[in-house]
Each structure stands twice: as structure tokens, then as C-alpha cells.
Design a protein around this motif. Structure first.
Motif: not given
Length: 290
Positions: A173-198
């Protein structure tokens, strides 16, 4: 509108108003820059649980450390001196790195304050990684790190996360919580995750799910206020479901409308599938396979 989205909308709308409020807080003294380093070896560990907590500053995380972890800290506010703790629980190495050691010492630093963390992670052990950043920027390169779980909590500031090479570990699992600002996620297909939440409050968000996919996965994205771009791969099956009550613009490129969402041409026949649930509030949303 669900409760989570309503809360994120409130955070985004109140962010600007909060800046106009005046609060009396102590001022921390700025002194000469100090630099300290720590190296943690693998020892008898077969896995690791690493937690990084920085209140205000610049965090850089990269792979290819010697051993378990290499860290270099540069700061010129004495109260910000990092505290490094390691405990071995059986074959698990538990590491906590946090800003400051006195919870009762707080305040706003004067002009010229610096707080820079440079963390390198080893590639040899599977690890759970938790990162918390209060205010400031974070640049995270986790290419090749054997991650089994990842959680990122960001307050106000920019965040970049990249996976340039495949994660050799199955990441639950990947969990990402962001308040205020710029978010840039790259190549997440390489992370080999089963579940992702943003979950994002306000800001500009770019989520790139391209990479070397080896298994199916699910993604849940909730965004309150701002601009969101979701890039999806063409090589695997992709389905995007939209919900909420968006106030703004929705653009979908390379996928066709079906029922309550969108799919690409290979979704029905693909062995590997990516199912995305997208809940948005105020702003502009783009889903593209480009």
C-alpha cells in the motif's frame, strides 16, 4: 459530496484566510550552520521500519546507501537538531529520525534559517517507510529501494516522488496525504504497489502511473481544490471512475466513456488492470494516456 472531500475543500478554502491571521509565537535564534552525519548498518536485521519526521525544512531521500541508512543534516537553529533512534526488535530494525528532541521547544525561526536533511536508504532489505513533512519541500527518489509499504504526509510545501526503476519488493500500500502545495509523482507503475490512495487539499497535483507493471492494482484519488493531472499507461488495462460534485473542468484523453467512467481500448482483454477512483472538488482535472 462525501465527508472526506468536504473536509479537503474546507482546508483548501481556509488556507488563504489562515495566512492573514496574526498569532504570537516565540522566535528561535539563528546561529552558525552545523553539520552532523549518521550511518546505520544492517547488522542482523532482515527488514526495516523507518520513520522520518521533519517539521520545517528541505528533505532529500535517495537510494544506494551503504548499509541500512546514511544521513547528513545541516541546520542553524539549535532546537532543530535531529534525533536519531534505532531499536532492534528481533530481526526488524526500527529507526526513528525526528526534528528536535524537546517537544516543549517551538517557535518561528528568524531570517536565514536552514534545515536540510539528506537521507540515503539502502537497497538490500525490505522496508516500511513513513515520512512526515510539516512545512517545506521534499524530493524523494525511491528507485530500486525494496519498499513493502509507504506513507507520506505533507503539510504546506512541494513534494516530488519518483520511481525510475522497478521496486523489487511487493508493495502492499501507498498512502499519500498532502495539504497545500505542488505534488509531482513520477513512474508510479514501477512502485509495484497493490493499493494506492492520495488525498490532497489544495494545490497542483501530477500523478504519473507509467512504468513496468507486473500486477493489477487499485487507485483512490480524492482532491479538494486545485489542478489535477493523472497520466495512465497504454500497455495495461485502465478504468477510471469519477465521482463527487466537481466545480470546474474535466478533460479525458485516450479513454472512452462507458457507464460511470472511462476505459482504454485494452481494458477488457488485459491481464493486468489499473482501476482508478477519482473524486474531485473545485478545479481542473485531466486524465490522459500521453
Amino acid at each position: 459530496m462525501n465527508k472526506e472531500l468536504a473536509l479537503l475543500l474546507c482546508i483548501g478554502l481556509l488556507a488563504g484566510a489562515a495566512l492573514s491571521c496574526t498569532i504570537s509565537v516565540p522566535t528561535l535564534s539563528v546561529g552558525p550552520v552545523q553539520e552532523t552525519s549518521h550511518t546505520l548498518g544492517i547488522e542482523d536485521a532482515s527488514s526495516a521500519d523507518i520513520q522520518l519526521s521533519i517539521g520545517a525544512g528541505e528533505l532529500t531521500v535517495s537510494p544506494n546507501a551503504d548499509g541500512l541508512l546514511n544521513a547528513t543534516f545541516r541546520y542553524n537553529v539549535q532546537e532543530w537538531q535531529p534525533k536519531v533512534e534505532r531499536n532492534n526488535v528481533g530481526s526488524l530494525a526500527s529507526v526513528l529520525i525526528q526534528q528536535g528532541s524537546d517537544k516543549n521547544t517551538w517557535g518561528i525561526a528568524g531570517s536565514g534559517a536552514r534545515n536540510e536533511w539528506d537521507i540515503r536508504l539502502g537497497n538490500s532489505l525490505p522496508m516500511r517507510l513513513t515520512i512526515g513533512v510539516g512545512a517545506g519541500s521534499s524530493k524523494l527518489d525511491l528507485s530500486g529501494v525494496r519498499l513493502s509499504r509507504l506513507r507520506l504526509d505533507g503539510g504546506a510545501g512541494d513534494m516530488t516522488l519518483r520511481f525510475d526503476t522497478p521496486n523489487p519488493e511487493a508493495l502492499s500500500e501507498i498512502q499519500i496525504n498532502s495539504g497545500a502545495g505542488k505534488v509531482d509523482l513520477q513512474g508510479m507503475g514501477n512502485a509495484n504497489f497493490e493499493q494506492f490512495s492520495f488525498k490532497g487539499g489544495a494545490g497542483q497535483v501530477s500523478l504519473d502511473f507509467n512504468g513496468a507493471w507486473t500486477r493489477s492494482a487499485t487507485v483512490d484519488v480524492i482532491s479538494g481544490v486545485g489542478q489535477v493531472t493523472v497520466r495512465v499507461p497504454r500497455e495495461i488495462g485502465v478504468r477510471v471512475k469519477t465521482s463527487g460534485s466537481p466545480v470546474g473542468k474535466l478533460v479525458v484523453e485516450g479513454l472512452k466513456s462507458v457507464g460511470d467512467g472511462y476505459v482504454n481500448d485494452v481494458y477488457d482483454s488485459a491481464e493486468i488492470k489499473l482501476d482508478i477512483s477519482l473524486t474531485t472538488g473545485v478545479g481542473e482535472v485531466t486524465v490522459t494516456d500521453r
